[in-house]
Design a protein around this motif. Structure first.
Motif, PDB file in Angstrom:
ATOM      1  N   HIS A 171       1.074  -1.221  -0.063  1.00  0.00           N
ATOM      2  CA  HIS A 171      -0.063  -0.178  -0.219  1.00  0.00           C
ATOM      3  C   HIS A 171       1.274   0.865   0.351  1.00  0.00           C
ATOM      4  CE1 HIS A 171      -3.662  -2.157   1.836  1.00  0.00           C
ATOM      5  NE2 HIS A 171      -3.377  -2.989   0.504  1.00  0.00           N
ATOM      6  N   ALA A 172       2.160   1.322   0.520  1.00  0.00           N
ATOM      7  CA  ALA A 172       2.744   2.316   1.032  1.00  0.00           C
ATOM      8  C   ALA A 172       3.382   2.805  -0.720  1.00  0.00           C
ATOM      9  CB  ALA A 172       3.279   2.307   1.819  1.00  0.00           C
ATOM     10  N   MET A 173       3.388   1.733  -1.419  1.00  0.00           N
ATOM     11  CA  MET A 173       4.318   2.316  -2.696  1.00  0.00           C
ATOM     12  C   MET A 173       2.951   2.754  -3.548  1.00  0.00           C
ATOM     13  SD  MET A 173       5.230  -1.994  -3.168  1.00  0.00           S
ATOM     14  CE  MET A 173       5.713  -1.640  -5.085  1.00  0.00           C
ATOM     15  N   LEU A 174       2.183   3.099  -3.339  1.00  0.00           N
ATOM     16  CA  LEU A 174       1.412   3.802  -3.869  1.00  0.00           C
ATOM     17  C   LEU A 174       1.054   5.093  -2.968  1.00  0.00           C
ATOM     18  CD1 LEU A 174      -1.752   1.744  -4.288  1.00  0.00           C
ATOM     19  CD2 LEU A 174       0.219   1.816  -5.916  1.00  0.00           C
ATOM     20  N   PRO A 176       3.430   8.561  -1.688  1.00  0.00           N
ATOM     21  CA  PRO A 176       3.992   9.431  -2.226  1.00  0.00           C
ATOM     22  C   PRO A 176       5.139  10.024  -1.433  1.00  0.00           C
ATOM     23  CG  PRO A 176       2.527  11.123  -3.263  1.00  0.00           C
ATOM     24  CD  PRO A 176       2.089   9.227  -2.423  1.00  0.00           C
ATOM     25  N   GLY A 177       4.552   9.940  -0.400  1.00  0.00           N
ATOM     26  CA  GLY A 177       4.792  10.726   1.089  1.00  0.00           C
ATOM     27  C   GLY A 177       5.264   9.670   1.738  1.00  0.00           C
ATOM     28  N   ALA A 178       4.837   8.222   1.966  1.00  0.00           N
ATOM     29  CA  ALA A 178       5.582   7.132   2.921  1.00  0.00           C
ATOM     30  C   ALA A 178       6.859   7.226   3.059  1.00  0.00           C
ATOM     31  CB  ALA A 178       4.652   5.783   2.100  1.00  0.00           C
ATOM     32  N   ASN A 315      -5.619   0.464   6.263  1.00  0.00           N
ATOM     33  CA  ASN A 315      -4.881   1.048   6.202  1.00  0.00           C
ATOM     34  C   ASN A 315      -3.739   1.043   5.051  1.00  0.00           C
ATOM     35  OD1 ASN A 315      -5.142   0.512   8.517  1.00  0.00           O
ATOM     36  ND2 ASN A 315      -2.989  -0.317   9.010  1.00  0.00           N
ATOM     37  N   THR A 316      -4.493   2.486   3.595  1.00  0.00           N
ATOM     38  CA  THR A 316      -4.331   1.949   2.151  1.00  0.00           C
ATOM     39  C   THR A 316      -3.274   2.452   1.925  1.00  0.00           C
ATOM     40  OG1 THR A 316      -6.378   3.196   2.225  1.00  0.00           O
ATOM     41  CG2 THR A 316      -6.359   0.767   1.666  1.00  0.00           C
ATOM     42  N   HIS A 317      -2.536   3.589   3.198  1.00  0.00           N
ATOM     43  CA  HIS A 317      -1.451   4.812   3.138  1.00  0.00           C
ATOM     44  C   HIS A 317      -0.286   3.883   3.257  1.00  0.00           C
ATOM     45  CE1 HIS A 317      -2.408   4.736   7.227  1.00  0.00           C
ATOM     46  NE2 HIS A 317      -1.509   5.232   7.416  1.00  0.00           N
ATOM     47  N   GLY A 318      -0.591   3.019   4.572  1.00  0.00           N
ATOM     48  CA  GLY A 318       1.118   1.728   3.862  1.00  0.00           C
ATOM     49  C   GLY A 318       0.708   2.007   6.004  1.00  0.00           C
ATOM     50  N   TYR A 323       3.593   3.421   6.188  1.00  0.00           N
ATOM     51  CA  TYR A 323       4.255   4.631   5.896  1.00  0.00           C
ATOM     52  C   TYR A 323       4.735   5.761   6.725  1.00  0.00           C
ATOM     53  CZ  TYR A 323       2.282  10.076   4.698  1.00  0.00           C
ATOM     54  OH  TYR A 323       2.359  10.956   4.448  1.00  0.00           O
ATOM     55  N   GLY A 324       4.783   5.302   8.235  1.00  0.00           N
ATOM     56  CA  GLY A 324       6.088   5.093   8.823  1.00  0.00           C
ATOM     57  C   GLY A 324       5.642   6.045  10.391  1.00  0.00           C
TER      58      GLY A 324
END
Length: 378
Positions: A171-174, A176-178, A315-318, A323-324
């Protein structure tokens, strides 16, 4: 009734030269812009805590720095549950008429502003001062104990836990802020160095710099109509040695209380934002929240059920794992991503249907729990 009217999120990772106040300000400015508001519109302010700026009055320090003069200001600290605890408090303050438009913000330069040993020592203080801390455990060590017990109880292996790390990185690969964008496999997770058995490096969230913010308002201030339906908390223990159970830690109690206020069936949700400090955190919470049967969350992850195209995107942002994690702002990123999904603004990560969502955060060693139901309102 209250609405998440605007959201803001910085990139997570290494942000050289950025202070806690810098990161908070960037996120807050983005949230104001997203909500179509000015600083003068803010009459309430809630902040988290910062380990790199441990001020006794962080809320009013930020208010002065950012140029707002709220009629209500408060700082909260319940570990990783802080972000959603602030959202819950903002919701209840708005419902009670204490404030109309509340800025909720947190951020921290935890990666570049704090030495590793200092961070490890500080975070380990969640342990019992007499029965745990003197034995030298770190946060990963506490969660390693949880993982060992969970795997024993449900017959799972380390490869099963690794599925969550792989999913969050996908998910994080998509986004840019991850913090991380390189793909990983289960084999990569297993080959990463051991941090605290059975947890490997890639089973653990990274330390990050970053900030997150959102606006909770009595009425929508923009076209982004996401309503907070109901929230609930649970605090069954602080120290892991006092926990009555290591699989019933309070998430079920919190979500039941939120469900009673929201009047919804958790099985009707279309999207989930679940705290994921470690892979074991995600496994336990998914199951205790009723999103998977006991011992089956990893199999569902492997099957793609929690992917962007799956039955219940998660958690689609990673997440924290990719994401962090910048402290309080880490879990707030889950809420930011949820609001973007619910308003159709998640770009390549957009899911088919995010009309109703469940958020859950936990703090300490599965110590403090906050659940929240959101719905999209046309």
């Amino acid at each position: 009734m209250s609405y998440i009217s605007g959201v803001g999120l910085t990139a997570f990772g290494k942000q050289e030269g950025r202070s806690t106040l810098d990161l908070m300000s960037q996120a807050a400015e983005s949230a104001l812009s997203d909500a179509g508001l000015k600083r003068a519109d803010i009459d309430g302010l809630l902040t988290g805590y910062s380990t790199t700026m441990p001020h006794l009055m962080l809320a009013t320090v930020f208010a002065e720095h950012f140029g707002v003069q709220p009629s209500y200001a408060h700082a909260i600290q319940v570990g990783g549950a802080t972000g959603l605890a602030m959202a819950m408090l903002a919701h209840e303050l708005v419902e009670a008429g204490v404030a109309k438009t509340i800025l909720v913000v947190a951020g921290e330069n935890r990666l570049t502003g704090q030495a590793r040993d200092s961070a490890m020592s500080m975070l380990a203080q969640v342990g019992h001062p007499d029965y745990e801390v003197p034995l030298g455990p770190t946060i990963p060590a506490y969660y390693g104990l949880l993982a060992s017990r969970y795997m024993h109880d449900y017959g799972l292996i380390q490869d099963d836990m690794a599925e969550f790390a792989v999913l969050m990185r996908k998910h994080a690969m998509l986004h840019p802020g991850a913090q991380f964008h390189d793909p990983i496999t289960v084999a990569d997770v297993m080959a990463s160095r051991e941090i605290s058995s059975p947890l490997k490096l890639l089973d653990c969230c990274p330390v990050s710099d970053g900030g997150a913010a959102f606006i909770v308002s009595r009425e929508p201030t923009s076209d982004h109509h996401v309503r907070i339906m109901g929230c609930g908390q649970a605090h069954l223990h602080q120290h892991v040695t006092a926990a009555r159970s290591l699989s019933d830690v309070g998430a079920k109690v919190a979500v039941s209380r939120a469900q009673a206020k929201a009047g919804v069936d958790p099985r009707s949700i279309k999207y989930a934002g679940i705290y994921d400090s470690f892979t074991i955190t995600l496994a336990i919470l998914i199951e205790e929240l009723g999103l998977a049967a006991r011992g089956e969350a990893a199999a569902r992850a492997r099957n793609g059920d929690f992917g962007i195209e799956g039955a219940l995107p998660l958690n689609t942002h990673g997440g924290l794992l990719s994401y962090g994690h910048c402290g309080c702002g880490g879990a707030m990123a889950h809420l930011v991503e949820t609001q973007l999904q619910m308003t159709g603004r998640a770009g390549p990560r957009q899911v088919r249907d995010a009309s109703m969502a469940l958020l859950h955060g936990d703090g300490g060693v599965m110590s403090s729990h906050v659940s929240m139901f959101l719905e999209r309102v046309r």
